[in-house]
Design a protein around this motif. Structure first.
Motif, PDB file in Angstrom:
ATOM      1  N   GLU B 149       0.843  -1.197   0.000  1.00  0.00           N
ATOM      2  CA  GLU B 149       0.000   0.000   0.000  1.00  0.00           C
ATOM      3  C   GLU B 149       0.877   1.246   0.000  1.00  0.00           C
ATOM      4  N   GLY B 150       0.326   2.324  -0.527  1.00  0.00           N
ATOM      5  CA  GLY B 150       1.064   3.579  -0.525  1.00  0.00           C
ATOM      6  C   GLY B 150       0.332   4.618  -1.342  1.00  0.00           C
ATOM      7  N   LYS B 151       1.056   5.653  -1.781  1.00  0.00           N
ATOM      8  CA  LYS B 151       0.406   6.625  -2.658  1.00  0.00           C
ATOM      9  C   LYS B 151       1.339   7.149  -3.726  1.00  0.00           C
ATOM     10  N   SER B 152       0.726   7.608  -4.800  1.00  0.00           N
ATOM     11  CA  SER B 152       1.486   8.155  -5.919  1.00  0.00           C
ATOM     12  C   SER B 152       0.605   9.161  -6.626  1.00  0.00           C
ATOM     13  N   ASN B 153       1.218  10.227  -7.138  1.00  0.00           N
ATOM     14  CA  ASN B 153       0.443  11.235  -7.874  1.00  0.00           C
ATOM     15  C   ASN B 153      -0.252  10.619  -9.083  1.00  0.00           C
ATOM     16  N   LEU B 154       0.258   9.466  -9.530  1.00  0.00           N
ATOM     17  CA  LEU B 154      -0.348   8.812 -10.703  1.00  0.00           C
ATOM     18  C   LEU B 154      -1.747   8.272 -10.412  1.00  0.00           C
ATOM     19  N   CYS B 155      -2.010   7.916  -9.156  1.00  0.00           N
ATOM     20  CA  CYS B 155      -3.287   7.285  -8.824  1.00  0.00           C
ATOM     21  C   CYS B 155      -4.408   8.318  -8.844  1.00  0.00           C
ATOM     22  N   GLN B 156      -5.457   7.999  -9.591  1.00  0.00           N
ATOM     23  CA  GLN B 156      -6.595   8.929  -9.631  1.00  0.00           C
ATOM     24  C   GLN B 156      -7.626   8.546  -8.579  1.00  0.00           C
ATOM     25  N   SER B 157      -7.153   7.958  -7.480  1.00  0.00           N
ATOM     26  CA  SER B 157      -8.057   7.483  -6.438  1.00  0.00           C
ATOM     27  C   SER B 157      -8.070   8.502  -5.301  1.00  0.00           C
ATOM     28  N   ARG B 158      -8.923   8.254  -4.312  1.00  0.00           N
ATOM     29  CA  ARG B 158      -9.002   9.110  -3.143  1.00  0.00           C
ATOM     30  C   ARG B 158      -7.621   9.198  -2.466  1.00  0.00           C
ATOM     31  N   LYS B 159      -7.180  10.377  -2.191  1.00  0.00           N
ATOM     32  CA  LYS B 159      -5.864  10.646  -1.569  1.00  0.00           C
ATOM     33  C   LYS B 159      -4.707  10.056  -2.376  1.00  0.00           C
ATOM     34  N   HIS B 160      -4.957   9.767  -3.638  1.00  0.00           N
ATOM     35  CA  HIS B 160      -3.930   9.189  -4.524  1.00  0.00           C
ATOM     36  C   HIS B 160      -3.351   7.885  -3.986  1.00  0.00           C
ATOM     37  N   GLU B 161      -4.201   7.140  -3.263  1.00  0.00           N
ATOM     38  CA  GLU B 161      -3.690   5.923  -2.629  1.00  0.00           C
ATOM     39  C   GLU B 161      -3.830   4.691  -3.523  1.00  0.00           C
ATOM     40  N   PHE B 162      -2.899   3.774  -3.344  1.00  0.00           N
ATOM     41  CA  PHE B 162      -3.041   2.467  -4.008  1.00  0.00           C
ATOM     42  C   PHE B 162      -2.993   1.356  -2.969  1.00  0.00           C
ATOM     43  N   GLN B 163      -3.709   0.256  -3.260  1.00  0.00           N
ATOM     44  CA  GLN B 163      -3.714  -0.919  -2.382  1.00  0.00           C
ATOM     45  C   GLN B 163      -3.656  -2.168  -3.249  1.00  0.00           C
ATOM     46  N   PHE B 164      -2.662  -2.969  -3.017  1.00  0.00           N
ATOM     47  CA  PHE B 164      -2.622  -4.270  -3.680  1.00  0.00           C
ATOM     48  C   PHE B 164      -2.641  -5.350  -2.612  1.00  0.00           C
ATOM     49  N   HIS B 165      -3.792  -6.001  -2.499  1.00  0.00           N
ATOM     50  CA  HIS B 165      -3.934  -7.128  -1.574  1.00  0.00           C
ATOM     51  C   HIS B 165      -4.079  -8.362  -2.459  1.00  0.00           C
ATOM     52  N   LEU B 166      -2.974  -9.021  -2.704  1.00  0.00           N
ATOM     53  CA  LEU B 166      -3.012 -10.125  -3.668  1.00  0.00           C
ATOM     54  C   LEU B 166      -3.214 -11.446  -2.938  1.00  0.00           C
ATOM     55  N   GLY B 167      -4.286 -12.130  -3.289  1.00  0.00           N
ATOM     56  CA  GLY B 167      -4.578 -13.424  -2.683  1.00  0.00           C
ATOM     57  C   GLY B 167      -5.441 -14.224  -3.639  1.00  0.00           C
ATOM     58  N   GLY B 168      -5.712 -15.465  -3.278  1.00  0.00           N
ATOM     59  CA  GLY B 168      -6.523 -16.341  -4.121  1.00  0.00           C
ATOM     60  C   GLY B 168      -5.896 -17.714  -4.133  1.00  0.00           C
ATOM     61  N   TYR B 169      -6.671 -18.716  -3.755  1.00  0.00           N
ATOM     62  CA  TYR B 169      -6.120 -20.072  -3.646  1.00  0.00           C
ATOM     63  C   TYR B 169      -6.866 -21.071  -4.518  1.00  0.00           C
ATOM     64  N   ALA B 170      -7.973 -20.609  -5.136  1.00  0.00           N
ATOM     65  CA  ALA B 170      -8.813 -21.567  -5.862  1.00  0.00           C
ATOM     66  C   ALA B 170      -8.763 -21.290  -7.359  1.00  0.00           C
ATOM     67  N   HIS B 171      -8.884 -22.352  -8.127  1.00  0.00           N
ATOM     68  CA  HIS B 171      -8.943 -22.241  -9.572  1.00  0.00           C
ATOM     69  C   HIS B 171     -10.091 -21.303  -9.978  1.00  0.00           C
ATOM     70  N   PRO B 172      -9.984 -20.444 -10.928  1.00  0.00           N
ATOM     71  CA  PRO B 172      -8.818 -20.220 -11.799  1.00  0.00           C
ATOM     72  C   PRO B 172      -7.870 -19.141 -11.268  1.00  0.00           C
TER      73      PRO B 172
END
Lengths: 345, 231
Positions: B149-172
């Motif tokens: 998680e963090g922020k960058s001027n590139l993000c057009q999101s609220r407060k220029h924040e980004f979140q990558f919560h990568l998960g997933g255990y099931a096909h596909p």
């Protein structure tokens, strides 16, 4: 050679007892029921852990502002669903998007929630604890609060031999209490055990049930545990597509878990969004309300058209699934001895 | 008689094992999250992505599991109950130590980025897998394998924040990554993970959040899996 025999008999006993869940009657598989899905060997039941889980179940300490407990939306006398609420409400009177499901025979459940988003009973409680419309907290905050309370560290010590509280132990205790919620003492069950018999009307209702309902609501659990689209029109406000949100597979659109019918007399209102207030409305839906779509359950391609008399008979059978012993079992009720007698801080 | 003999053999076996296992050595494996050529710092450090755009990181947590040492295509040591949550805010968690037989020779380290599917469906776990660690999804079953998680001027999101919560255990969308790294036989191994390369391939402007098991999570995880290198 004798030693070997003794050892193998002992091993067999340990093996079998781990499947049964407990050696001292804390959990019994009703006669002719399938083996539970829950793996008791990873969380062996004890009296202390069940009692602790029961205290947690009834204690609003699990919510962010100490106002909402699990029992708020799952009360015993309605088979642990939310009495008379179509959509359940949680913290600060916020209203959720689904009808609270009953908590019955969870040891046999494969997946949890109307859409099966939760894969194991132990982690089920994380969802309501964390949801902003339910308890608005999180497990880490809950564990800190429990650790600082007066009553819980000694209870965890009694249960685990350690007063240091962890998320794992908290969740496993809640599971233990929920696992004990076995409902298998309805009139239907006593008929199956040849201890009583159906009335003529109930008997006829059972025949109608077997002809029209049993492919999804399979005995003895009265659910096939599958996700099906039962032809409900989409609520345009809630826009709830059910299982599809979890699997992201369009073939799962509008599919919801087939619920158990046990204690159906007390678990109204019905369906995932509680849209039907009574069983007549449910039967009306299956008779003339089904909306056809690609994902509609195959069993419902033809509507279930019943005469007025047949409906009455079917409902009289469904009422034989009520289990008063379960609904009023004091062991499942509010743990007065734990939550009222001890000082709170 | 046969039974006694068996007991003798078992006891002898245990004895031999105890004797030979008394010599241990420790192998340290240090994970170093990098941003280009410098060690990644959370919160205060602002990094340049290019001449115009900047980025800050607030959270970096990920699971390393199933650690095994290999020598010429054979397993020489496997860690049991191998689940480690690495958190960039706590440098102790980035240093893993393994007590292995002193005479062990290895040429390769293998591990997983994330949590295997069996563990994902096995209920409440303790230690680094305890849901209080904030790496278990609550609205559905399963662990978050990697959280950035963090922020960058590139993000057009609220407060220029980004979140990558990568998960997933099931096909596909089973996004678990198996990583194999060749290395010389040594006691200190440094493994770097360059987040500059990772984040430069992410569409921060249009996709500043990935928080479900889905196609994006799979693509991003595949990229992450290739970024671990031995230094």
């Amino acid at each position: 050679m004798n030693c070997l025999k003794i050892v193998s008999v002992c091993l067999l006993f340990i093996f079998v007892s781990s499947f049964l869940g407990s050696k001292d009657g804390l959990f019994n598989i009703p006669q002719n029921w399938p083996k539970p899905i829950y793996n008791f060997s990873k969380n062996p039941l004890t009296k202390e852990k069940i009692e602790l889980g029961r205290a947690l179940f009834y204690d609003p300490i699990l919510s962010q502002n100490n106002t909402i407990s699990c029992s708020g939306c799952h009360s015993q006398f309605t088979a642990f669903t939310h009495v008379d609420h179509a959509l359940s409400h949680g913290i600060n009177d916020r209203i959720g998007t689904r009808n609270a499901p009953v908590l019955i025979n969870l040891a046999w459940n494969k997946r949890f929630m109307w859409d099966g988003a939760i894969n194991h009973l132990d982690v089920q409680a994380l969802a309501p604890i964390s949801h902003s419309d339910e308890m608005g907290s999180n497990i880490s905050e809950v564990v800190t609060k429990l650790q600082h309370s007066k009553i819980y560290p000694p209870l965890f010590f009694k249960a685990f031999g350690d007063s240091l509280i962890t998320g794992e132990n908290t969740l496993k205790c809640i599971s233990q209490f929920m696992l004990t919620l076995v409902s298998a003492n309805s009139k239907y069950d006593s008929v199956k055990r040849n201890e009583s018999s159906f009335t003529k009307q109930e008997e006829n209702g059972y025949k109608i049930f077997n002809k029209n309902c049993t492919s999804c609501h399979i005995e003895p659990l009265f659910t096939n545990q599958k996700f099906e689209n039962n032809g409900l029109p989409l609520d345009l406000e809630l826009k709830d597509f059910g299982r599809m949100k979890v699997t992201q597979n369009p073939n799962d659109s509008l599919k919801f878990k087939v619920p158990t019918l046990r204690n159906i007399e007390f678990s109204y209102p019905y369906m995932h969004d509680g849209r039907f207030k009574n069983l007549n409305s449910v039967l009306d839906h299956y008779g003339r309300g089904i909306v056809k779509s690609k994902t509609l359950a195959l069993q419902l391609e033809q509507p279930i058209v019943l005469s007025a008399n047949e409906k009455v008979d079917l409902i009289s059978f469904l009422l034989t699934l009520s289990d008063k012993k379960f609904l009023f079992n004091p062991e499942f009720g509010y743990p007065k001895n734990l939550l009222l007698s001890l000082p709170k801080d | 008689m046969r039974f006694r003999f068996a007991v003798f053999i078992i006891a002898f076996g245990i004895n031999v094992k105890l004797l030979s296992a008394q010599n241990f050595s420790t192998i340290s494996v240090n994970f170093k999250p990098m941003f280009g050529h410098s060690v990644l710092q959370l919160n205060d450090s602002i990094y340049l992505l290019n001449s115009r755009d900047s980025i800050q990181f607030t959270t970096l947590k990920f699971y390393i599991s199933g650690i095994a040492f290999w020598n010429n295509s054979t397993t020489v040591w496997i860690e049991s109950n191998s689940f480690h949550l690495l958190d960039a805010t706590d440098s102790n968690t980035l240093k893993l130590a393994f007590k292995v037989p002193a005479d062990m020779i290895y040429s390769e380290i293998k591990f997983k980025l994330g949590i295997d599917s069996l563990t994902n469906v096995s209920g409440a776990m303790g230690g680094d897998l305890d849901p209080t660690k904030g790496m278990y999804w609550t609205w559905q079953g399963g662990y978050v394998n990697f959280k950035l998680e963090g922020k960058s001027n590139l993000c057009q999101s609220r407060k220029h924040e980004f979140q990558f919560h990568l998960g997933g255990y099931a096909h596909p969308y089973n996004i678990l990554q198996s990583i194999s790294l060749l290395t010389s036989n040594r006691q200190n191994v440094n493994i770097e993970l360059d987040l500059k390369t990772f984040i430069s391939n992410v569409d921060l402007a249009n996709k500043p959040s990935v928080m479900s098991p889905n196609k994006e999570a799979l693509i991003l995880s595949n990229q992450l899996g290739k970024l671990f290198i031995v230094k």
